[in-house]
Write a protein that holds these residues in place. Sequence first.
Motif, PDB file in Angstrom:
ATOM      1  N   MET A  59      77.878  51.751  42.888  1.00 41.14           N
ATOM      2  CA  MET A  59      78.397  50.471  42.392  1.00 41.14           C
ATOM      3  C   MET A  59      79.625  50.670  41.519  1.00 41.14           C
ATOM      4  N   ASN A  60      79.642  51.747  40.745  1.00 44.30           N
ATOM      5  CA  ASN A  60      80.834  52.034  39.938  1.00 44.30           C
ATOM      6  C   ASN A  60      82.043  52.327  40.830  1.00 44.30           C
ATOM      7  N   TYR A  61      81.792  53.042  41.924  1.00 43.38           N
ATOM      8  CA  TYR A  61      82.869  53.377  42.864  1.00 43.38           C
ATOM      9  C   TYR A  61      83.483  52.113  43.472  1.00 43.38           C
ATOM     10  N   ALA A  62      82.638  51.099  43.658  1.00 36.73           N
ATOM     11  CA  ALA A  62      83.101  49.845  44.269  1.00 36.73           C
ATOM     12  C   ALA A  62      83.434  48.792  43.219  1.00 36.73           C
ATOM     13  N   SER A  63      83.701  49.226  41.993  1.00 34.94           N
ATOM     14  CA  SER A  63      83.927  48.277  40.904  1.00 34.94           C
ATOM     15  C   SER A  63      85.133  47.372  41.134  1.00 34.94           C
ATOM     16  N   ASP A  64      86.081  47.810  41.989  1.00 34.21           N
ATOM     17  CA  ASP A  64      87.240  46.971  42.262  1.00 34.21           C
ATOM     18  C   ASP A  64      86.871  45.717  43.040  1.00 34.21           C
ATOM     19  N   MET A  65      85.628  45.641  43.535  1.00 36.02           N
ATOM     20  CA  MET A  65      85.150  44.454  44.233  1.00 36.02           C
ATOM     21  C   MET A  65      84.618  43.411  43.261  1.00 36.02           C
ATOM     22  N   GLY A  66      84.662  43.723  41.972  1.00 35.73           N
ATOM     23  CA  GLY A  66      84.207  42.773  40.964  1.00 35.73           C
ATOM     24  C   GLY A  66      82.719  42.510  41.050  1.00 35.73           C
ATOM     25  N   LYS A  67      82.349  41.227  41.034  1.00 34.43           N
ATOM     26  CA  LYS A  67      80.933  40.859  41.075  1.00 34.43           C
ATOM     27  C   LYS A  67      80.275  41.159  42.416  1.00 34.43           C
ATOM     28  N   LEU A  68      81.078  41.540  43.404  1.00 31.70           N
ATOM     29  CA  LEU A  68      80.530  41.887  44.724  1.00 31.70           C
ATOM     30  C   LEU A  68      80.347  43.401  44.876  1.00 31.70           C
ATOM     31  N   ALA A  69      80.452  44.133  43.774  1.00 29.45           N
ATOM     32  CA  ALA A  69      80.329  45.589  43.827  1.00 29.45           C
ATOM     33  C   ALA A  69      78.946  46.044  44.273  1.00 29.45           C
ATOM     34  N   PHE A  70      77.994  45.125  44.251  1.00 25.00           N
ATOM     35  CA  PHE A  70      76.631  45.469  44.688  1.00 25.00           C
ATOM     36  C   PHE A  70      76.524  45.579  46.205  1.00 25.00           C
ATOM     37  N   ILE A  71      77.491  45.036  46.939  1.00 25.56           N
ATOM     38  CA  ILE A  71      77.365  44.971  48.397  1.00 25.56           C
ATOM     39  C   ILE A  71      77.245  46.351  49.044  1.00 25.56           C
ATOM     40  N   PRO A  72      78.154  47.314  48.755  1.00 26.36           N
ATOM     41  CA  PRO A  72      77.987  48.641  49.369  1.00 26.36           C
ATOM     42  C   PRO A  72      76.647  49.286  49.019  1.00 26.36           C
ATOM     43  N   ALA A  73      76.216  49.112  47.768  1.00 22.75           N
ATOM     44  CA  ALA A  73      74.942  49.703  47.354  1.00 22.75           C
ATOM     45  C   ALA A  73      73.778  49.074  48.099  1.00 22.75           C
ATOM     46  N   ALA A  74      73.787  47.757  48.216  1.00 20.70           N
ATOM     47  CA  ALA A  74      72.688  47.067  48.886  1.00 20.70           C
ATOM     48  C   ALA A  74      72.665  47.372  50.383  1.00 20.70           C
ATOM     49  N   VAL A  75      73.837  47.332  51.012  1.00 22.82           N
ATOM     50  CA  VAL A  75      73.914  47.591  52.456  1.00 22.82           C
ATOM     51  C   VAL A  75      73.513  49.026  52.773  1.00 22.82           C
ATOM     52  N   GLY A  76      74.082  49.977  52.048  1.00 20.27           N
ATOM     53  CA  GLY A  76      73.747  51.376  52.283  1.00 20.27           C
ATOM     54  C   GLY A  76      72.284  51.659  52.034  1.00 20.27           C
TER      55      GLY A  76
END
Length: 259
Positions: A59-76
């Motif tokens: 989620m930190n890696y995808a922090s540039d997605m803002g509030k959607l940073a959870f998406i990669p974590a949830a999908v993976g």
Amino acid sequence: MNFELWLGILIPLIGTTLGAGGVLFLKKDMSPLLRRGLTGFAGGVMVAASVWSLLIPAMNYASDMGKLAFIPAAVGFLIGIAFLLALDRLIPHLHADGETEGPKCNFPKSTMLVFAVALHNIPEGMAVGVVYAGLASGNSELSIAGALALSIGIAIQNFPEGAIISMPLKAEGVGKGKAFLLGVASGVVEPLAAILTILAAELVLPILPYLLSFAAGAMVYVVVEELIPESAQGKHSNLGTITFAIGFCLMMILDVALG
């Protein structure tokens, strides 16, 4: 590959080897109570490693997605669960309760047991490989200390895993040497999976947050499908809960202190 990378790859296998080595020195089989305690402990370590070493960095890696940073974590994470579910259906192996799963086959029980543990060690090896591949790329969300914490955490949970394979095999009449080698063999898949993941770094890095969470989902699947049910069997089932909490706290402290 530098020394730190090789060390990180091999530490989990060392944990398995030390655990399997118990069969060479202990005269009696592992008691059910000890086995439940060790299994619960391993489950706690794996869950904490999944959260602190894999999901949070994803989620930190995808922090540039803002509030959607959870998406990669949830999908993976969900893909990791589905992947292990598929492997459970496609590869014959032995469950902790003695029941076989997957396609019918005529493999001996010892082989089925090694298949089961090796199958579930794949995501752990991938987790190590993904973290070190990301580290080699200079990713700021990962550190050498954090990667080492993950390797040590997996080695800690591999220690009882190695013993849980080799000791019952000896009790069933398998020679000490063969039981030890089968225990070690179950862990060899981890460094192999890590090396393959690192070699595929060019493919890994663009989807690093998805792969970190994929490994977390696969590890959590193992805990829920195998470790928790085994730790809760028989009398004094709360022992598994207590050791789960101890393992979780130990890995959390290790990851935060080193990371």
